[in-house]
Scaffold this active site. Sequence first.
Site, PDB file in Angstrom:
ATOM      1  N   ASP A 132      37.163  53.434  33.853  1.00 35.57           N
ATOM      2  CA  ASP A 132      37.385  52.038  33.467  1.00 35.57           C
ATOM      3  C   ASP A 132      38.787  51.640  33.924  1.00 35.57           C
ATOM      4  OD1 ASP A 132      36.341  49.990  30.836  1.00 35.57           O
ATOM      5  OD2 ASP A 132      38.335  49.789  31.755  1.00 35.57           O
ATOM      6  N   ILE A 133      38.844  50.594  34.757  1.00 35.16           N
ATOM      7  CA  ILE A 133      40.143  50.155  35.280  1.00 35.16           C
ATOM      8  C   ILE A 133      41.007  49.641  34.124  1.00 35.16           C
ATOM      9  CG2 ILE A 133      41.307  48.597  36.879  1.00 35.16           C
ATOM     10  CD1 ILE A 133      38.783  48.591  38.586  1.00 35.16           C
ATOM     11  N   ASN A 173      42.978  39.758  36.966  1.00 31.49           N
ATOM     12  CA  ASN A 173      42.329  38.448  37.103  1.00 31.49           C
ATOM     13  C   ASN A 173      43.271  37.324  36.686  1.00 31.49           C
ATOM     14  OD1 ASN A 173      39.788  39.078  38.111  1.00 31.49           O
ATOM     15  ND2 ASN A 173      38.967  39.535  36.081  1.00 31.49           N
ATOM     16  N   ASP A 193      37.869  40.601  42.366  1.00 31.63           N
ATOM     17  CA  ASP A 193      36.657  41.074  43.060  1.00 31.63           C
ATOM     18  C   ASP A 193      37.002  42.030  44.196  1.00 31.63           C
ATOM     19  OD1 ASP A 193      35.036  39.641  41.429  1.00 31.63           O
ATOM     20  OD2 ASP A 193      34.312  38.221  42.944  1.00 31.63           O
ATOM     21  N   GLU A 201      34.162  46.250  35.165  1.00 32.86           N
ATOM     22  CA  GLU A 201      35.188  47.070  35.836  1.00 32.86           C
ATOM     23  C   GLU A 201      35.046  48.524  35.381  1.00 32.86           C
ATOM     24  OE1 GLU A 201      35.691  46.786  32.466  1.00 32.86           O
ATOM     25  OE2 GLU A 201      37.842  47.247  32.706  1.00 32.86           O
TER      26      GLU A 201
HETATM   27  P1  GH3 Z   1      41.379  48.054  29.309  1.00 34.46           P
HETATM   28  O1  GH3 Z   1      42.539  48.794  29.877  1.00 34.46           O
HETATM   29  O2  GH3 Z   1      41.288  48.192  27.832  1.00 34.46           O
HETATM   30  O3  GH3 Z   1      40.092  48.466  29.952  1.00 34.46           O
HETATM   31  O4  GH3 Z   1      41.651  46.520  29.615  1.00 34.46           O
HETATM   32  P2  GH3 Z   1      40.778  45.579  30.529  1.00 34.46           P
HETATM   33  O5  GH3 Z   1      41.521  44.295  30.674  1.00 34.46           O
HETATM   34  O6  GH3 Z   1      40.408  46.260  31.778  1.00 34.46           O
HETATM   35  O7  GH3 Z   1      39.448  45.452  29.696  1.00 34.46           O
HETATM   36  P3  GH3 Z   1      38.623  44.226  29.210  1.00 34.46           P
HETATM   37  O8  GH3 Z   1      37.283  44.799  28.866  1.00 34.46           O
HETATM   38  O9  GH3 Z   1      39.354  43.493  28.151  1.00 34.46           O
HETATM   39  O10 GH3 Z   1      38.489  43.262  30.447  1.00 34.46           O
HETATM   40  C1  GH3 Z   1      37.698  43.563  31.537  1.00 34.46           C
HETATM   41  C2  GH3 Z   1      37.855  42.424  32.486  1.00 34.46           C
HETATM   42  O11 GH3 Z   1      37.089  42.642  33.674  1.00 34.46           O
HETATM   43  C3  GH3 Z   1      37.376  41.132  31.925  1.00 34.46           C
HETATM   44  C4  GH3 Z   1      36.506  40.518  32.987  1.00 34.46           C
HETATM   45  O12 GH3 Z   1      36.861  39.194  33.280  1.00 34.46           O
HETATM   46  C5  GH3 Z   1      36.761  41.381  34.197  1.00 34.46           C
HETATM   47  N1  GH3 Z   1      35.607  41.474  35.037  1.00 34.46           N
HETATM   48  C6  GH3 Z   1      34.375  41.962  34.717  1.00 34.46           C
HETATM   49  N2  GH3 Z   1      33.548  41.869  35.779  1.00 34.46           N
HETATM   50  C7  GH3 Z   1      34.257  41.296  36.783  1.00 34.46           C
HETATM   51  C8  GH3 Z   1      33.940  40.927  38.122  1.00 34.46           C
HETATM   52  O13 GH3 Z   1      32.823  41.121  38.633  1.00 34.46           O
HETATM   53  N3  GH3 Z   1      34.913  40.379  38.879  1.00 34.46           N
HETATM   54  C9  GH3 Z   1      36.175  40.152  38.377  1.00 34.46           C
HETATM   55  N4  GH3 Z   1      37.094  39.621  39.158  1.00 34.46           N
HETATM   56  N5  GH3 Z   1      36.487  40.481  37.106  1.00 34.46           N
HETATM   57  C10 GH3 Z   1      35.549  41.045  36.323  1.00 34.46           C
HETATM   58 MG    MG Z   2      39.229  48.029  31.757  1.00 38.07          MG
HETATM   59 MG    MG Z   3      35.840  47.858  30.451  1.00 36.94          MG
HETATM   60 MG    MG Z   4      37.932  47.310  28.085  1.00 32.84          MG
END
Ligand code: GH3
Ligand code: MG
Ligand code: MG
Ligand code: MG
Length: 327
Positions: free
Chosen positions: A201-202, A209, A218, A244
Site C-alpha cells: 500500500d503506497i 493527489n 495515475d 493504491e
Molecule cells: P496511507 O499511508 O495510510 O495508506 O495513506 P494514503 O493516503 O495512501 O491512504 P488513503 O486510503 O487515505 O488514500 C488513498 C488514496 O488513493 C485516496 C484516493 O484518492 C487515491 N486513489 C485511489 N485510486 C486512485 C486512482 O486510480 N488514481 C489516483 N490518482 N488516485 C487514486
Molecule cells: Mg496508501
Molecule cells: Mg490504501
Molecule cells: Mg489507506
Amino acid sequence: LRARYATGKDLGIVGNIDPDAGADEARIFLIDDNDEQAARMISTLGVEAHHVTHESDPEVALNRAREGDFDLILVNMSIEAMDPLRLCSSIRSFEETRLTPILAIVRHGDTRKLVRALDIGVNDYVTRPVDKNELTARVTTQLRRKRYVDQLRSSFQVSLEMAVTDQLTGLYNRRYLASHLSAMFDRAYWTGRPLSVMILDIDHFKEVNDSHGHDVGDRVLKEFAERISNSIRGIDLACRYGGEEFLIAMPDTDLSFASVVAERLRQEIASQKFHLNAGRDELTVTVSIGLASTENGPEDDSAQKLIKRADEALYTAKTGGRNRVIQ
Ligand code: GH3
Ligand code: MG
Ligand code: MG
Ligand code: MG
C-alpha cells in the site's frame, strides 16, 4: 496482454462484427493436380480479386497450407499422389489450419467420397465440372463465415482480457485474483510447497493527489505497477488490489525468501525517484508491505485467511511508521 488488448480496441470490434470488413483481400489456396481445371478456377476467382495460390503436389501443399495463413483451402478430391481424404484430415489436424474452411471439389455423383469428406470436416463442396457462378457463391459464403468467426474470436479475446485486467496499470484485477489465488492455494496445499502473499500500500498517496493532481497520481500508479512487474518472476501473480494497493502472490516461496523480495522492492521504491512531467519533476514515494505465508501455521486453511493475515501485517507496518515490511 496490454498490446493485444490495445490492438483489439483499435479494430473497434467489440459489439461491431462486420463480416464484409476486408472482404476483398482473401487468400485462397488451391490444391489440384489437374492444371487445366486449376487454371479455370484461378481465372474465375481472380475476377473476384482474390489472391489464389496453386499447388499440385499434395505433400508440398500440406507444408504450404500451414505456412500460408490462408482464408480458404480448395481441394480437388480426385487428386492422385495422396488420398485426398487423408489430405483433408491432415489439414484439419494441424494447429495452423484447424479452423481454415475447406471447400472440396468432387466429381459429380461421387456421393460416397463426398459424405466421407464432409464427415472429416470439409465445410462445403462444388461438383465437377465446376460451374463458375456456383464456385463464386460458395467461396464467398465460406469467406464471409471465416471473417465472422475470426472477428467473434478476437472480440471474445478482448472481452476476456478486459474482464481480468485493470485498465490503468495493465495488471490483473481483483476479480481475476479471487479465482486464481484459490487455485494457487489449493496447489500449495496439495504439494506441501509454500505460498507467500504480499500486500503493498503506497504511503500517504492521498497527498500525492492533493499536491500534484490526480493525473500525476495515475502516472505514479502506472510506474509503481511497472516496477512491481519487473521485479517478480513469471510464476508470480501481481494484481491491483485496490486504488493504491497491490497484491503479489508467490508460489513455491517461503516467508524468508518473500521477505527478501519485499524488502528489496521497498528499498527500490523509496530510493529510485518517480519521474513526472516528462522528467522535469521527481517525486519520492514509499510503500508499506504486509507479508504472509502458508508455512506460518495450520490456521492458514484458505486463500482468504492468507490475505487477511497479510492485511493485518500491512496494518502493523502502517501504524508502526510506514515504509517498512512486516510479516
Ligand atoms: P496511507 O499511508 O495510510 O495508506 O495513506 P494514503 O493516503 O495512501 O491512504 P488513503 O486510503 O487515505 O488514500 C488513498 C488514496 O488513493 C485516496 C484516493 O484518492 C487515491 N486513489 C485511489 N485510486 C486512485 C486512482 O486510480 N488514481 C489516483 N490518482 N488516485 C487514486
Ligand atoms: Mg496508501
Ligand atoms: Mg490504501
Ligand atoms: Mg489507506
